[in-house]
Design a protein around this motif. Structure first.
Motif, mmCIF file in Angstrom:
data_model
loop_
_atom_site.group_PDB
_atom_site.id
_atom_site.type_symbol
_atom_site.label_atom_id
_atom_site.label_comp_id
_atom_site.label_asym_id
_atom_site.label_seq_id
_atom_site.Cartn_x
_atom_site.Cartn_y
_atom_site.Cartn_z
ATOM 1 N N ALA A 1 39.667 58.311 48.857
ATOM 2 C CA ALA A 1 38.721 58.324 47.727
ATOM 3 C C ALA A 1 38.799 59.648 46.986
ATOM 4 C CB ALA A 1 37.298 58.074 48.228
ATOM 5 N N SER A 2 38.927 60.752 47.722
ATOM 6 C CA SER A 2 39.035 62.065 47.083
ATOM 7 C C SER A 2 40.287 62.136 46.228
ATOM 8 C CB SER A 2 39.049 63.162 48.156
ATOM 9 O OG SER A 2 39.165 64.435 47.573
ATOM 10 N N TYR B 1 34.005 63.818 48.349
ATOM 11 C CA TYR B 1 34.725 62.996 49.321
ATOM 12 C C TYR B 1 35.609 63.843 50.228
ATOM 13 C CZ TYR B 1 33.194 58.829 46.771
ATOM 14 O OH TYR B 1 32.445 57.838 46.173
ATOM 15 N N ALA B 2 36.198 64.922 49.688
ATOM 16 C CA ALA B 2 36.993 65.815 50.531
ATOM 17 C C ALA B 2 36.114 66.461 51.600
ATOM 18 C CB ALA B 2 37.672 66.879 49.681
ATOM 19 N N LEU B 3 34.910 66.854 51.231
ATOM 20 C CA LEU B 3 33.984 67.440 52.200
ATOM 21 C C LEU B 3 33.576 66.418 53.257
ATOM 22 C CD1 LEU B 3 31.766 69.526 49.751
ATOM 23 C CD2 LEU B 3 33.211 70.455 51.568
ATOM 24 N N ARG B 4 33.317 65.179 52.830
ATOM 25 C CA ARG B 4 32.951 64.143 53.806
ATOM 26 C C ARG B 4 34.109 63.840 54.746
ATOM 27 N NH1 ARG B 4 29.856 59.574 50.086
ATOM 28 N NH2 ARG B 4 28.328 60.966 49.112
ATOM 29 N N ALA B 5 35.336 64.014 54.246
ATOM 30 C CA ALA B 5 36.505 63.782 55.092
ATOM 31 C C ALA B 5 36.745 64.943 56.054
ATOM 32 C CB ALA B 5 37.742 63.562 54.226
ATOM 33 N N HIS C 1 41.693 60.618 38.652
ATOM 34 C CA HIS C 1 40.911 60.010 37.571
ATOM 35 C C HIS C 1 39.857 60.970 37.022
ATOM 36 C CE1 HIS C 1 42.807 56.490 39.405
ATOM 37 N NE2 HIS C 1 42.613 55.879 38.255
ATOM 38 N N GLU C 2 40.063 62.278 37.244
ATOM 39 C CA GLU C 2 39.248 63.328 36.624
ATOM 40 C C GLU C 2 37.752 63.139 36.865
ATOM 41 O OE1 GLU C 2 40.344 63.627 32.549
ATOM 42 O OE2 GLU C 2 42.377 64.313 32.988
ATOM 43 N N SER C 3 37.413 63.047 38.135
ATOM 44 C CA SER C 3 36.009 62.978 38.529
ATOM 45 C C SER C 3 35.746 64.131 39.489
ATOM 46 C CB SER C 3 35.718 61.629 39.202
ATOM 47 O OG SER C 3 34.364 61.537 39.583
ATOM 48 N N THR D 1 39.531 74.552 41.253
ATOM 49 C CA THR D 1 40.095 73.978 40.026
ATOM 50 C C THR D 1 39.011 73.530 39.056
ATOM 51 O OG1 THR D 1 42.053 73.216 41.232
ATOM 52 C CG2 THR D 1 41.590 72.161 39.106
ATOM 53 N N TYR D 2 37.946 72.941 39.601
ATOM 54 C CA TYR D 2 36.955 72.273 38.751
ATOM 55 C C TYR D 2 35.669 73.056 38.534
ATOM 56 C CZ TYR D 2 39.714 67.965 39.406
ATOM 57 O OH TYR D 2 40.711 67.020 39.413
ATOM 58 N N SER D 3 35.512 74.213 39.181
ATOM 59 C CA SER D 3 34.205 74.872 39.160
ATOM 60 C C SER D 3 33.742 75.190 37.741
ATOM 61 C CB SER D 3 34.232 76.155 40.002
ATOM 62 O OG SER D 3 35.129 77.107 39.448
#
Length: 907
Positions: free
Chosen positions: A354-355, A370-374, A361-363, A386-388
């Protein structure tokens, strides 16, 4: 009689009792009453949303006493045309007497018949109905047989208008209703309609005797999503809990009672393939068919989502096109905890996929979540780095902080761009020590990177930008100006927001040094840097610097316009209760106070001063606390005035804000001397680190507003210490300095202070000479309090000028009279601002010669050129211009020309 047929269960035909424990849902009852004229009313929602309970209340509290209702509680046994029709006829006979005899005869004959023929017979018999009947068919999702569905369709489409249908179901109806919808004969209730509102949750809690405060009620409403069954299960569970608030905080779909309901009444009733899809897709906060296909590694997600929707499985669309979906919060909790318990490895794999899908898809936020949940903190850190900036720019400051807080410390340290955005958040919220700590870490990281391979120019720019912002927000103007000097050497020129906010770090110190004309000249250009990138958040901060600059420049109307615009923007982007709104609101209070709108100023101060120290510049603290103390003094509440100043001192000491400390002391000394408490004023000043090092001296080359306040403090004390000559000498020097920089607000206060001292020394004529330009400025600017706040000394000068007769025919005569009428004590807060009289034109303001000279000035002529043209000496021209300045309340050539044109004295 057909009613005695042993195959019929009377309980399925009985109108349900209205549960006395239920709250009245008046808004939904009203909607049902309003829909009563529709052919079909359909209530569709998942299990436990209170469909049947709502209809029971509606039936027993009719707005129309003549309304007749028939009821059938459908079960799996009705999934047959003949069974359905038997119950429908039996229900109708409870409301309409002996009707449907022919249909019952056919049904009881056991002769095989086409269901359509049976329906036709019943519809023909229903033509005899003389009064409207509402037939409730509860739980229509049990009807799945094609023949039974066709039977229901025929009834809905062809029954006479006197028979109206009220249908409930967990799923979409198995019969087509598009035609009824198109004809305007269908009224639909969605799950959103049936959710409990905040008020209904509050009344429900009261009915259940749950003593919950507003925060707990809000949390309960949010966690249950307004789901009636969730509220009921929570209430039952709380009966055995000592601390209800703690239970509510821990409430999820995994709670034993909630999970049992969802497992037994929802999940267990689904086909195995759908159960597995629900458990896996329940890990996703928002889902689409393509996402589910890839993340869950299947190719039937669209069909599964459609089935889940059709079966009413707590799945709701979140977009008009119906392509994105979200599960009800408690159902999602239940599914997530169930899969993580039964197959934790599968859950981690789904989160990782999912991550990756969200990254493509730029979310940003979901990619990181999802990376944290993984459990992949390294990937989460890489994504957050990258996104902060994108997350920050969208205003999701809390979300960014929360995501970062979930990263291990060593991962955070490897993310300099993330750290720089967190520094900005810390700075905006006055968490200066945290900002400085992070800044040291980032600079160490950058230095280390430089030694092994270099750092991009953009990162250098961002580091310097954050250093600038930290300096500005901790009110260190010296550091801000030093850093600003480096900005042209570092900026890439690609980021208008960085350039605009960096230049702001130059403008605020310049405003503090009385360079208002320079600052205001830059406003349009710098503000465009914010608006060009849609940085509305930044414009609130920028306008909070600009507004006070207009006030200092003697333009309170423009100051008001700028600050009111900033307030509207702050409310729009952050909410009406946000501390961001406090910043421009307290600055606006200062403007209103100076115009003598004490009522408006008090309303803003009372509403926003408690939030003054949560976000913003030191400026709003100065404006808020000084204004609040002055207002308290006007109410004759000296104790409150002192308490407000004490609070301001505490904040100044806590944050090290010396500028605030000086302004607080300046107001405190003024009030203490009014009360003849000179000893305390001396002691306070001697104890103030921020002021005691300021000598009683004229302004230096880079003198600031704060230096001026300190000078006035020392001048006041010198005066009461029997050294009036020194006090007055310094004040005169400051007046010349401030007036030379076109800052009339400060000039008015300085002149009023000096005039009061002169009056106290018996030099009334000189006092009026000093005060007159300040009175002129009242006409020009509309600022009143700079004079009135100096109290009895200024009032004595004004009264003497009025009573002496020297103002006869003078354009200031009426204004001085109004000022003399203003009570300088406690009643002042109830006195409206004196209306500035219309200044006359012509020779009563300026002589013909003076107007001729001013016209030459307007043409750009120098004094030497004017003298040659008019046959005067240059000294005479200067003398006439000084008279012009005095009469117009101006201090520079440009200001005098503008004022004369406003009065129509020159073209």
């Amino acid at each position: 009689m057909a009613e005695s047929n042993p195959q019929l269960l009377a309980t399925l035909l009985a109108l349900p009792r209205a549960d006395a424990r239920l709250i009245e849902r008046e808004r939904l009852i009203a909607k049902l009453d309003g829909a009563a004229g529709f052919r079909v009313i359909h209530l569709r929602a998942p299990a436990g949303f209170g469909k049947s309970s709502l209809l029971a209340s509606w039936v027993h509290t009719p707005c129309d006493p003549a309304r007749r209702v028939a009821w059938v509680s459908l079960t799996e046994t009705h999934n047959d045309p003949r069974s359905l029709l038997r119950y429908v006829v039996a229900a109708l006979r409870t409301a309409a007497g002996a009707i449907g005899e022919a249909t019952l005869t056919l049904l009881n004959s056991n002769v095989p018949m086409n269901p359509a023929a049976l329906v036709t017979t019943l519809i023909n018999e229903l033509g005899g109905l003389t009064a409207d009947i509402h037939l409730v068919l509860d739980d229509c999702h049990h009807i799945t047989n094609e023949q039974t569905l066709d039977t229901l369709r025929l009834l809905l489409e062809h029954a006479p208008a006197t028979l109206r249908f009220v249908l409930t179901s967990r799923e979409a109806l198995g019969v087509p209703v598009g035609r009824l919808r198109q004809l305007g004969q269908l009224y639909e209730f969605s799950p959103r309609d049936l959710e409990f509102t905040a008020d209904e949750v509050s009344r429900f809690a009261a009915r259940e005797q749950l003593d919950l405060g507003p925060p707990a009620l809000a949390t309960l409403a949010r966690k249950t999503g307004g789901w009636a069954a969730g509220l009921r299960l929570a209430a039952i569970s709380m009966r055995d809990e000592q601390v209800h608030e703690t239970f509510i905080e821990s409430l999820t779909g995994g709670h034993m009672a909630v999970a049992a309901f969802l497992r037994e009444d929802v999940l267990a009733r689904q086909p195995p393939a759908l159960q597995q899809f629900l458990l896996c897709s329940g890990l996703l906060d928002e889902l689409t068919a393509p996402m589910c296909d890839e993340v869950l590694e299947r190719n039937d997600s669209a069909a599964m989502l459609d089935m889940a929707q059709q079966r009413g499985l707590f799945l709701f669309p979140v977009d008009p096109a119906g392509e994105r979906f979200r599960y009800h919060g408690m159902f999602a909790d239940f599914l997530r905890q169930r899969l993580q318990r039964d197959d934790p490895d599968l859950a981690l794999d789904i989160y990782r996929r999912a991550s990756a899908w969200c990254a493509r898809h730029e979310s940003p936020s979901q990619t990181i979540e999802y990376a944290l949940r993984a459990g992949d903190s390294v990937a989460a850190g890489r994504y957050l780095e990258t996104y902060s900036e994108q997350i920050f720019a969208s205003g999701q400051l809390d979300a960014l902080q929360n995501l970062a807080a979930r990263l291990p410390e060593d991962v955070q340290e490897q993310c300099p761009r993330l750290q720089l955005d967190l520094i900005w958040i810390d700075t905006l919220r006055w968490e200066i020590r945290d900002a400085q700590r992070r800044l040291r870490q980032v600079k160490q990281f950058v230095a280390a990177q430089e030694s092994v391979g270099g750092v991009s120019p953009a990162l250098h720019e961002k580091v310097l930008h954050r250093e600038l912002m930290v300096a500005l927000l901790r009110d260190d103007f010296h550091a801000a100006e030093s850093l600003w000097a480096r900005w042209p050497l570092v900026t890439t020129g690609d980021n208008d927001y960085f350039d605009g906010s960096a230049e702001t770090a130059d403008l605020l110190p310049r405003r503090e040094r009385f360079e208002c004309e320079f600052v205001l000249a830059q406003v349009p250009r710098v503000r465009r840097k914010y608006t060009s990138v849609g940085a509305e958040f930044g414009t609130v901060w920028f306008d909070s610097i600009v507004g006070p600059a207009y006030l200092a420049h003697g333009e309170p109307g423009r100051a008001q316009a700028v600050l009111r615009g900033a307030i509207e923007t702050a409310i729009r982007i952050s909410g009406a209760e946000s501390p961001l709104v406090a910043m421009p609101s307290l600055l606006l209070a200062d403007v209103l106070y100076e115009e003598n709108d004490t009522v408006g100023a008090a309303a803003l101060v009372d509403g926003w001063l408690p939030q003054a120290d949560r976000i913003g510049f030191v400026d709003q603290l100065i404006a808020g606390f000084v204004c609040a103390a002055r207002l308290a003094r006007l109410r004759d509440d000296c104790a409150q005035a002192g308490a407000v100043l004490d609070q301001g001192d505490e904040i100044a000491n806590a944050y090290g804000f010396q500028r605030l400390a000086v302004h607080i002391l300046g107001e405190r000394v003024r009030q203490l001397l009014i009360d003849n408490r000179a000893d305390e004023a001396r002691d306070r000043t001697a104890a103030s680190v921020a002021v005691r090092d300021h000598p009683l001296a004229p302004p230096g080359r880079l003198a600031s507003v704060t230096d001026g306040v300190a000078a006035v403090i020392h001048a006041r004390l010198a005066y009461v210490n029997a050294n009036p000559a020194a006090a007055m000498r310094v004040l005169r020097t400051w007046i010349n300095y401030v007036e030379g920089r076109a800052c009339p607000r400060d000039a008015m206060r300085l002149r009023a202070t000096l005039a009061a001292m002169l009056a106290g020394s018996g030099e009334m004529r000189d006092a009026w000479r000093v005060l007159r330009p300040a009175v002129n400025l009242v006409l020009q600017t509309g600022l009143v309090r700079p004079l009135l706040d100096e109290g009895a000394g200024v009032m004595a000068v004004l009264t003497q000028a009025r009573n002496s007769g020297a103002l006869a025919g003078d354009p200031l005569e009426e204004l001085v009279g109004r000022l003399c009428e203003a009570d300088t004590d406690s009643a002042r807060i109830r006195i409206p601002a004196p209306a500035a009289p219309q200044a006359p034109s012509g020779d009563s303001v300026l002589t013909r010669r003076q107007r001729e000279i001013l016209t030459c000035v307007a043409d750009g002529s120098s004094n030497k050129e004017i003298a040659a043209r008019m046959g005067l000496t240059e000294a005479t021209v200067k003398w006439h211009l000084q008279q012009v300045y005095d009469r117009l309340g101006a201090h520079r050539r440009v200001a005098a020309v503008r004022r004369a044109r406003d009065l129509g004295l020159i073209e």
